[in-house]
Motif scaffolding. Sequence first.
Motif, PDB file in Angstrom:
ATOM      1  N   UNK A  73      17.680  11.517  62.230  1.00  0.00           N
ATOM      2  CA  UNK A  73      16.138  11.963  62.990  1.00  0.00           C
ATOM      3  C   UNK A  73      16.984  12.752  63.792  1.00  0.00           C
ATOM      4  N   UNK A  74      15.483  13.080  64.940  1.00  0.00           N
ATOM      5  CA  UNK A  74      16.025  14.290  65.865  1.00  0.00           C
ATOM      6  C   UNK A  74      14.687  13.409  66.984  1.00  0.00           C
ATOM      7  N   UNK A  75      15.620  13.496  68.480  1.00  0.00           N
ATOM      8  CA  UNK A  75      14.272  12.936  69.035  1.00  0.00           C
ATOM      9  C   UNK A  75      14.649  13.587  70.315  1.00  0.00           C
ATOM     10  N   UNK A  76      13.718  14.460  71.371  1.00  0.00           N
ATOM     11  CA  UNK A  76      13.867  14.533  72.169  1.00  0.00           C
ATOM     12  C   UNK A  76      14.629  14.541  73.547  1.00  0.00           C
ATOM     13  N   UNK A  77      15.317  13.076  73.445  1.00  0.00           N
ATOM     14  CA  UNK A  77      15.858  13.391  74.285  1.00  0.00           C
ATOM     15  C   UNK A  77      17.367  13.134  73.969  1.00  0.00           C
ATOM     16  N   UNK A  78      17.481  13.628  73.467  1.00  0.00           N
ATOM     17  CA  UNK A  78      19.287  13.798  73.246  1.00  0.00           C
ATOM     18  C   UNK A  78      18.711  15.319  72.816  1.00  0.00           C
ATOM     19  N   UNK A  79      20.602  15.616  72.820  1.00  0.00           N
ATOM     20  CA  UNK A  79      20.660  16.827  71.622  1.00  0.00           C
ATOM     21  C   UNK A  79      21.325  16.259  70.678  1.00  0.00           C
ATOM     22  N   UNK A  80      21.105  17.188  69.743  1.00  0.00           N
ATOM     23  CA  UNK A  80      21.428  16.539  68.084  1.00  0.00           C
ATOM     24  C   UNK A  80      20.931  15.803  67.357  1.00  0.00           C
ATOM     25  N   UNK A  81      21.470  14.782  66.995  1.00  0.00           N
ATOM     26  CA  UNK A  81      20.813  14.166  65.774  1.00  0.00           C
ATOM     27  C   UNK A  81      21.083  12.420  66.469  1.00  0.00           C
ATOM     28  N   UNK A  82      19.892  11.564  65.571  1.00  0.00           N
ATOM     29  CA  UNK A  82      20.525  10.145  65.555  1.00  0.00           C
ATOM     30  C   UNK A  82      20.360   9.840  64.665  1.00  0.00           C
ATOM     31  N   UNK A  83      22.025   9.523  64.735  1.00  0.00           N
ATOM     32  CA  UNK A  83      21.931   8.474  62.818  1.00  0.00           C
ATOM     33  C   UNK A  83      21.773   6.798  63.136  1.00  0.00           C
ATOM     34  N   UNK A  84      20.699   6.653  62.109  1.00  0.00           N
ATOM     35  CA  UNK A  84      20.955   5.272  62.076  1.00  0.00           C
ATOM     36  C   UNK A  84      21.373   4.182  60.217  1.00  0.00           C
ATOM     37  N   UNK A  85      22.149   3.040  61.058  1.00  0.00           N
ATOM     38  CA  UNK A  85      22.347   3.111  59.778  1.00  0.00           C
ATOM     39  C   UNK A  85      22.191   1.889  59.393  1.00  0.00           C
ATOM     40  N   UNK A  86      21.248   1.069  58.385  1.00  0.00           N
ATOM     41  CA  UNK A  86      21.507  -0.511  58.654  1.00  0.00           C
ATOM     42  C   UNK A  86      22.377  -1.304  57.998  1.00  0.00           C
TER      43      UNK A  86
END
Length: 124
Positions: A73-86
Motif C-alpha cells: 500500500x502507499x501512505x501519505x505519511x511515508x515516502x515509498x510503500x508500506x509492505x504488510x506480511x501476515x
Amino acid sequence: MYQRMSVEPLHESGAFAIRFVIGNSAALLDVGDIDNLIAELGQIRAHMLPPPPSQPEQSRSYSLQADPCWHVDRSPLVEGVVLLLRHAGFGWIAFSLPPPSISKLDMALTTQPPMQLAMSSIAN
C-alpha cells in the motif's frame, strides 16, 4: 521476588484459549486477548535494550512462513510503500520501505542470493 509462570493451551467447547498461571494467580486469555497481548509485548520490546540483532543470527532457527499473505500500500505519511506480511502467529506486520530499500529489495528478489543460512532456519 519473581514467581514461575506457566502457560497452558486449552481447547474446550470448540474454543481455543491459553491459561497463564503466575504463583497463585491465573488468567484465561481467548484469541482476541492473545492478539492484544502479542501487540503490546511487541510495542514494549521495541523500546527495550539491547535491540534485536540487525541481521539474522545463523545459530538460531526461525519460524518459516511458506508463501505468506502480503499486501502493498502507499501512505501519505511515508515516502515509498508500506509492505504488510501476515504471520500465522503474529498476524499482520507492516513495514515502511523508503525508495532506496525498495530498490535493494527488488535487486535481492531478482538475483540469486548466496546461500548463507540453512533452509530450516531462513528468516521471513
